[in-house]
Design a protein around this motif. Structure first.
Motif, mmCIF file in Angstrom:
data_model
loop_
_atom_site.group_PDB
_atom_site.id
_atom_site.type_symbol
_atom_site.label_atom_id
_atom_site.label_comp_id
_atom_site.label_asym_id
_atom_site.label_seq_id
_atom_site.Cartn_x
_atom_site.Cartn_y
_atom_site.Cartn_z
ATOM 1 N N VAL A 178 0.877 -1.166 0.000
ATOM 2 C CA VAL A 178 0.000 0.000 0.000
ATOM 3 C C VAL A 178 0.912 1.213 0.000
ATOM 4 C CG1 VAL A 178 -1.782 1.255 1.255
ATOM 5 C CG2 VAL A 178 -1.800 -1.250 1.223
ATOM 6 N N GLY A 218 2.004 5.280 -2.167
ATOM 7 C CA GLY A 218 1.680 6.347 -3.111
ATOM 8 C C GLY A 218 2.949 7.140 -3.397
ATOM 9 N N LYS A 232 -5.638 1.135 4.562
ATOM 10 C CA LYS A 232 -6.076 0.391 3.381
ATOM 11 C C LYS A 232 -5.528 0.992 2.090
ATOM 12 C CE LYS A 232 -10.200 -1.458 3.402
ATOM 13 N NZ LYS A 232 -11.680 -1.572 3.405
ATOM 14 N N LYS A 233 -5.508 2.340 1.983
ATOM 15 C CA LYS A 233 -5.025 3.007 0.782
ATOM 16 C C LYS A 233 -4.258 4.265 1.198
ATOM 17 C CE LYS A 233 -7.110 0.599 -2.578
ATOM 18 N NZ LYS A 233 -7.166 -0.627 -1.778
ATOM 19 N N ALA A 281 -2.635 7.944 -0.703
ATOM 20 C CA ALA A 281 -2.446 8.777 -1.896
ATOM 21 C C ALA A 281 -1.673 10.020 -1.479
ATOM 22 C CB ALA A 281 -3.789 9.161 -2.484
ATOM 23 N N GLN A 316 -6.592 6.104 3.731
ATOM 24 C CA GLN A 316 -7.923 5.462 3.909
ATOM 25 C C GLN A 316 -7.811 4.362 4.948
ATOM 26 O OE1 GLN A 316 -9.540 3.260 0.644
ATOM 27 N NE2 GLN A 316 -11.584 3.178 1.525
ATOM 28 N N CYS A 373 -13.131 0.983 -2.478
ATOM 29 C CA CYS A 373 -12.493 1.417 -3.732
ATOM 30 C C CYS A 373 -11.266 0.573 -4.039
ATOM 31 C CB CYS A 373 -12.143 2.895 -3.665
ATOM 32 S SG CYS A 373 -10.889 3.285 -2.416
ATOM 33 N N ASN A 374 -10.912 0.534 -5.367
ATOM 34 C CA ASN A 374 -9.674 -0.163 -5.775
ATOM 35 C C ASN A 374 -8.472 0.781 -5.711
ATOM 36 O OD1 ASN A 374 -11.921 -1.108 -8.179
ATOM 37 N ND2 ASN A 374 -11.111 -2.621 -6.744
ATOM 38 N N LEU A 375 -8.701 2.061 -6.095
ATOM 39 C CA LEU A 375 -7.605 3.046 -6.150
ATOM 40 C C LEU A 375 -8.057 4.336 -5.494
ATOM 41 C CD1 LEU A 375 -6.676 2.518 -9.919
ATOM 42 C CD2 LEU A 375 -5.281 1.771 -8.015
ATOM 43 N N LEU A 376 -7.085 5.017 -4.858
ATOM 44 C CA LEU A 376 -7.377 6.297 -4.204
ATOM 45 C C LEU A 376 -6.389 7.333 -4.741
ATOM 46 C CD1 LEU A 376 -8.818 7.907 -1.861
ATOM 47 C CD2 LEU A 376 -6.899 7.202 -0.422
#
Length: 964
Positions: free
Chosen positions: A83, A85, A120-121, A123, A132, A164-167
């Motif tokens: 995970v 970015g 979880k995500k 960005a 996220q 969601c799959n992407l953030l």
């Protein structure tokens, strides 16, 4: 230790997962859950139909086995997805499932943001960070706008569960991607916009833009690539390709698009024309260089590939995925770690150089290349006459030599010169490509520059090829340079020959002279024309230096430089030649005789020196030299020498008086003064030796007479260097020894009033005491007799060395200093010296009144004179005896004056004549005891007892006074 956590079931089993980072828990909730070691639940591993009684982890792996109430055994593998970015040089990733670490890839700084829930995500974009979690999204922002700032604070919280799959995060929005759907939400969680795609979304990337109006790149599974602006509901299709998109990036100027498809092919398109520019195999990710439009890199198959423009790919080994390319740094993700790899840009730079694209090569070099690459770029640009780029590159490597060249070429260009071949020739010459430079010089019609270049390089054989059609100036210049070079590399013989052939006589002479080649020098001198005075003078100078006066003289004769010839003879002490020359050319008399005289004076040949000074007409100088020598002799206590020099000085003064009537009186005064000083120093020499040396060389009587004579001579003044103490001490001791006690007492009394040296103090005090015990009178034997008036004179005479009765000056022997039986007489007016000597020489016979009245008897042992009995007295009618009488009691000295008759009556052997040169008169002395022989030195006119004189001559080989 830690915080208590409430579980909503009964745990039946617990196990550490891997190395204690996580815990596995199972029990009455019929599932196995993964917790952090702080007790935060992360998720479910496996759900069962009955209670879970046991769970175990395979050591050092991520396999889990579960045992249940109903006998089921389940085997699971846990996979932790990455995970993370990235935006430009900031990279954020999940750590320990609940924390986020933000890493600055350039400065290597890291900051940890702690969380209590599963991340979880993630960005990241510029100064924004979105995280996220299961039930919320946290939005962070940087404290400041500083590019290196790493401090984040919470800006907004969206308390809502999102699937969601992407953030993606922007300045004011977050974008959620769920399969085909894209949703744009504000930071307060309000949905502002939504886009629905035709196919699954595989890749999404923010490509920048103004805040609130950013652009996104979206790649779909069906090969479609779209651009979306967050403030616009319409998506723009950029292009459509046949294969699914895996990775996307756009170039810095938004004109090119790079795509990696599912077949691992990297495809690059022109966005405006939609044209495929090129494609490369084996790619799993791609990134454009943010600082250079035409450069991209892609990774795949264990290699990093760098491609510039449409040149071939440059490869190097690298594990992982390329996620960014900034300048010379490539950001690479390998497993869970992100690293910045410094990649030299040499390969793409050289690719541009090969195509003479110097400006583009310079841009690449600015991203980061080695010094050697910069130099190569500079050289290539210089050879390509791209001076602007070359100048920048040489400035980078600080090469002033080439910068000067470029500056000079630019100046020439400003003045209207634009011959490119000539510029290139200069460049080649600087680079050491001399033959290429020479060819270009020739081609551009500047052969003289080629000649100059080869001459400076000492490549004379090549230089000769470029000699103009017989321009003698160039040939001469070339020979001269060749000679210079031969001299520098220590080939002097060759250099001399070349200089001579080039007509550079002075340099040839200098080299020959410095190496002492006399033969070569005389050869040059004989070949030179007599009008060439400077080279000939140089030759003569070297002949003198090399101790070859013969050749020097020949050279001066050739030039006709008589003055230099005279100086040469003088410097080399070749006096005969110098005299011969001065005879022919009287104007050089001074130049010859003055140095000759000085040389003689330095060689202690003073008589000759004086003659030389005399010949040169430099009497004053002669006197000065002697005065200096005399002064030195006195200071050094060489009183014997001082006496001799003073005598020399007196004779010199007499010579001057003879020649110059104007200075006669002064010079005669000096003559008498110097004669007196000569006598005083001559006498003091014996006193000084007596007081300083342990043994005496003289009889006591002689020392007694000397000290008396000296004391009487010092009545008026004491000359420099003469010690009255020494004189009185010698007198006191000798007087005491010889029985002159009265005189000794007087001497000791006088000593009491003087400053006596310590070494004599005791002796003087003792002498002063012991002399009191002696009678107060002097021995009769020591009393001096006046031979004119037969008066006994006292030992201490206030009048000096004259008789107290008749005032007749005593004449002393110059060795024993006894009073000699001589009386000085003077001539009547009108009688000349020559006439007087002639009259004395006549020797008219004197007749006794009674002849043959005496007879001489000689036996073996006795010689006796017997007078006849009948003779009462022999009357000797010597007219001189009558002249000796004087008026008694007079205080004035009455000299003995004789007439012609008296002179005629004198015997030649009884008369001594001091024949002084003019303007002095001769001095006449009559011996009153003719049988006691007296000898006079014919040079200094000092009187001696004949036996003493002969002994001194045998001892010293010369007169002790004038050293004749």
């Amino acid at each position: 230790i830690g915080k208590d956590r409430v579980l909503n079931f009964d745990p039946c089993c617990i196990s550490y997962f891997t190395k204690g980072e996580y815990l596995l828990l199972g029990g009455s909730d019929r599932q196995v859950s993964l917790f952090t070691r702080d007790g935060v639940r992360l998720g479910t591993v496996g759900e069962q139909s009955s209670w879970v009684w046991t769970c175990k982890v395979k050591p050092d792996s991520n396999y889990v086995v579960i045992g249940c109430q109903d006998g089921t055994i389940s085997f699971y593998q846990l996979i932790f997805s990455t995970v993370h970015g990235l935006y430009k040089d900031r990279y954020a990733y999940r750590d320990s499932m609940t924390d986020v670490i933000v890493q600055h890839l350039i400065t290597e700084q890291k900051v940890r943001i702690k969380g209590r829930e599963l991340v979880k995500k993630i960005a990241i974009y510029k100064n924004r960070l979105a995280i996220q979690m299961p039930e919320k999204i946290l939005i962070y922002e940087l404290y400041t706008d500083d590019s290196a700032d790493m401090y984040y604070r919470v800006k907004e919280k969206i308390i809502k569960k999102f699937e969601c799959n992407l953030l993606v995060v922007c300045s004011d929005h977050i974008i959620l991607c769920q399969e085909k759907r894209l949703q744009c939400l504000s930071f307060s969680g309000v949905k502002e916009r939504e886009w629905l795609m035709e196919s699954l979304i595989r890749y999404i990337k923010v490509i920048g833009g103004p805040p609130g109006r950013e652009g996104l790149l979206v790649g779909l599974k069906n090969g479609q690539i779209l651009k979306i602006f967050v403030d616009n509901a319409l998506a723009i299709v950029l292009l459509k390709q046949a294969t699914a998109v895996r990775c996307l990036d756009m170039s810095a100027s938004r004109s090119k698009l790079a795509v990696v498809d599912e077949n691992d092919t990297c495809l690059v398109y022109d966005i405006h024309t939609k044209e495929l520019l090129f494609q490369e195999p084996n790619a799993n990710s791609v990134a454009w260089n943010t600082q250079c439009e035409d450069m991209l890199c892609f990774s795949g198959g264990g290699y990093l590939n760098i491609k510039a423009s449409n040149f071939p790919v440059h490869q190097q080994k690298l594990q992982g995925f390329v996620v960014g390319y900034n300048g010379s740094k490539i950001f690479c993700l390998h497993v869970f770690s992100m690293s910045a790899v410094e990649v030299p840009q040499s390969a793409p730079m050289y690719q541009y150089l090969e195509r003479k694209m110097f400006k583009e090569a310079y841009q690449i070099a600015c991203l980061g290349v080695t010094d050697a690459d910069w130099r190569e770029l500079a050289m290539e640009a210089l050879e390509g006459l791209e001076f602007e780029t070359a100048k920048k590159a040489f400035t980078r490597v600080r090469d002033l030599r080439y910068l000067e060249l470029i500056s000079s070429i630019e100046d020439r260009k400003k003045h209207g010169e634009n011959n490119q071949e000539l510029f290139l020739a200069d460049v080649y010459a600087y680079q050491g490509k001399f033959h290429e430079a020479a060819k270009l010089y020739k081609r551009s019609g500047h052969e003289n520059l080629a000649l100059e270049m080869y001459s400076d390089l000492r490549m004379f054989e090549h230089a000769k090829e470029f000699l103009g059609s017989g321009d003698p100036k160039d040939t001469k210049m070339l020979i001269k340079k060749q000679a210079d070079w031969a001299k520098d590399i220590n080939e002097p013989k060759a250099a001399v020959e070349m200089y001579l052939s080039a007509g550079e006589h002075m340099k040839a002479i200098e080299i020959s002279g410095n190496h002492g080649w006399v033969d070569m020098l005389i050869e040059i001198a004989r070949k030179l024309d007599k009008a060439e005075r400077e080279p000939l003078a140089k030759c003569a100078f070297y002949f003198k230096q090399l101790d070859n006066p013969g050749y020097a003289a020949e050279t001066y004769m050739k030039v006709g430089d008589l003055k230099a010839l005279v100086q040469l003879h003088v410097e080399t002490h070749r006096w005969e030649e110098a005299f011969a020359l001065s005879e022919k050319h009287p104007e050089f008399k001074d130049e010859v005789y003055v140095p000759y005289a000085q040389w003689l004076a330095e060689s202690d040949r003073f008589e000759e020196a004086q003659k030389a000074f005399h010949k040169a007409g430099r009497q004053g100088e002669a006197v000065r030299v002697l005065e200096q020598l005399t002064h030195n002799a006195v200071l050094e206590s060489r009183f014997n020498d001082a006496a001799y020099y003073y005598w020399m000085l007196s004779m010199q003064c007499l010579d001057i008086a003879q020649e110059s009537e104007g200075q006669q009186t002064e010079m005669l005064q000096k003559f008498h003064h110097f004669q007196h000083l000569a006598e005083v120093y001559h006498v003091y020499h014996f006193i000084q030796r007596y007081t300083e040396e342990p043994f005496s060389f003289h009889l006591p009587e002689t020392l007694f007479n000397i000290s008396r004579f000296l004391l009487h001579s010092l009545t008026k003044e004491t000359p420099l260097g003469i010690s009255k103490v020494n004189t009185l001490l010698a007198l006191a001791k000798q007087s005491k020894a010889l029985g002159a006690y009265k005189l000794a007492r007087h001497a000791y009394d006088k000593l009491q009033g003087l400053q006596i040296p310590d070494r004599f103090q005791k002796s003087v005090e003792l002498g002063s005491l012991t002399i009191r015990s002696k009678p107060f009178h002097d021995s009769e034997e020591l009393v001096p007799l006046c031979y004119r008036c037969s008066t006994n004179n006292p030992l201490l005479n206030n009048l000096g060395n004259v008789c107290i009765n008749c005032r007749q000056p005593f004449v002393f022997s110059a060795s024993s200093y006894e009073v000699l039986h001589l009386v000085e007489f003077y001539l009547e007016d009108g009688i000349t010296d020559e006439e007087a000597v002639a009259l004395i020489d006549l020797e008219a016979p004197r007749v006794s009144k009674r002849e043959n009245k005496w007879q001489e008897m000689v036996t073996d042992h006795v010689q006796s004179l017997k007078l006849d009995d009948s003779t009462d007295v022999i009357e000797d009618d010597d007219p001189f005896t009558a002249k000796l009488s004087f008026e008694q009691g007079g205080s004035e000295f009455v000299p003995v004056v004789v007439s012609r008759a008296v002179l005629r009556a004198m015997s030649r052997r009884d008369v001594l004549v001091k024949r002084w040169p003019r303007p002095l008169r001769w001095q006449y002395y009559r011996s009153l005891l003719p049988d006691a022989s007296i000898t006079m030195c014919p040079s200094c006119f000092q009187m001696f007892h004949t036996e003493d004189y002969e002994l001194l001559i045998l001892q010293h080989n010369c007169c002790p006074f004038c050293r004749r």
